[in-house]
Scaffold this active site. Sequence first.
Site, PDB file in Angstrom:
ATOM      1  N   LYS A  59       0.834  -1.205   0.000  1.00 25.53           N
ATOM      2  CA  LYS A  59       0.000   0.000   0.000  1.00 25.53           C
ATOM      3  C   LYS A  59       0.868   1.255   0.000  1.00 25.53           C
ATOM      4  O   LYS A  59       0.606   2.205  -0.740  1.00 25.53           O
ATOM      5  CB  LYS A  59      -0.925   0.004   1.220  1.00 25.53           C
ATOM      6  CG  LYS A  59      -2.060  -0.995   1.144  1.00 25.53           C
ATOM      7  CD  LYS A  59      -2.902  -0.956   2.414  1.00 25.53           C
ATOM      8  CE  LYS A  59      -4.063  -1.929   2.345  1.00 25.53           C
ATOM      9  NZ  LYS A  59      -4.896  -1.907   3.574  1.00 25.53           N
ATOM     10  N   ALA A  75      -0.924   1.104   6.560  1.00 27.16           N
ATOM     11  CA  ALA A  75      -1.075   0.053   7.562  1.00 27.16           C
ATOM     12  C   ALA A  75      -2.153  -0.931   7.135  1.00 27.16           C
ATOM     13  O   ALA A  75      -3.037  -0.599   6.337  1.00 27.16           O
ATOM     14  CB  ALA A  75      -1.425   0.660   8.926  1.00 27.16           C
ATOM     15  N   ASP A  76      -2.076  -2.115   7.692  1.00 32.09           N
ATOM     16  CA  ASP A  76      -3.121  -3.115   7.478  1.00 32.09           C
ATOM     17  C   ASP A  76      -3.243  -3.965   8.731  1.00 32.09           C
ATOM     18  O   ASP A  76      -2.232  -4.391   9.297  1.00 32.09           O
ATOM     19  CB  ASP A  76      -2.808  -3.998   6.271  1.00 32.09           C
ATOM     20  CG  ASP A  76      -4.022  -4.813   5.861  1.00 32.09           C
ATOM     21  OD1 ASP A  76      -4.877  -4.262   5.145  1.00 32.09           O
ATOM     22  OD2 ASP A  76      -4.131  -5.984   6.266  1.00 32.09           O
ATOM     23  N   THR A  77      -4.477  -4.191   9.173  1.00 32.77           N
ATOM     24  CA  THR A  77      -4.736  -4.955  10.387  1.00 32.77           C
ATOM     25  C   THR A  77      -5.436  -6.259  10.039  1.00 32.77           C
ATOM     26  O   THR A  77      -6.412  -6.265   9.296  1.00 32.77           O
ATOM     27  CB  THR A  77      -5.593  -4.134  11.374  1.00 32.77           C
ATOM     28  OG1 THR A  77      -4.889  -2.932  11.713  1.00 32.77           O
ATOM     29  CG2 THR A  77      -5.864  -4.918  12.652  1.00 32.77           C
TER      30      THR A  77
END
Length: 207
Positions: A59, A75-77
């Site tokens: 990203k 960010a990625d969760t």
Amino acid sequence: MTTPILNTELVLASASPRRRELLSQIGITPDTIDPADIPEIPNADERPHHFALRLASEKAAHVASRHPGKFILAADTVVAVGRRILGKAEDEREAVKYLKLLSGRKHQVHTGFSLIRPDGKQIAKRVTSDVTFKPLDGHDIRQYINSGEWEGKAGAYAIQGLGSMMVRKLQGSYSNVVGLPLFEVAATLNGNGFDVWKLALEDKQSP
């Protein structure tokens, strides 16, 4: 201590209002919001924490090409039970399935985040928190589904809302579970020339 880089802008490569709210807690208002539109599909046999880190890195790189010379934060969760990834439930039936799976057990929340500096260097890190749910009965699940809070949430719950009533124990970063590990993000920004303290103090002093 890294010398602060002057006259820089921060681009947040995420449309998540929760991440914007978290950043505001430490005095950061992104100059630009530019979400990365990339497929969020795990590779075959990809572990959840690798998936979160890879997506965050991709990203950031995707958005950086549109904003040269700026700081890019992505960010990625990922919510996971063992190696099983629980994404955003597509409907109430899937949300119920997720909540039943999480009931009375521990699961992991992995957030990968990536920072690209104005000079193009990329730093990527991952933070994991352990979350334990209380045993959920039919009433708990029905009422939470009726609240609608599960919609658009990884794992079909929000720890910062009504979902907090289901969380018996948390080990690790609370903000990580919400969507962005503030301690680690602030340390990474400060360590790479973005003066978070300066912004935070300016925010506190503004009328």
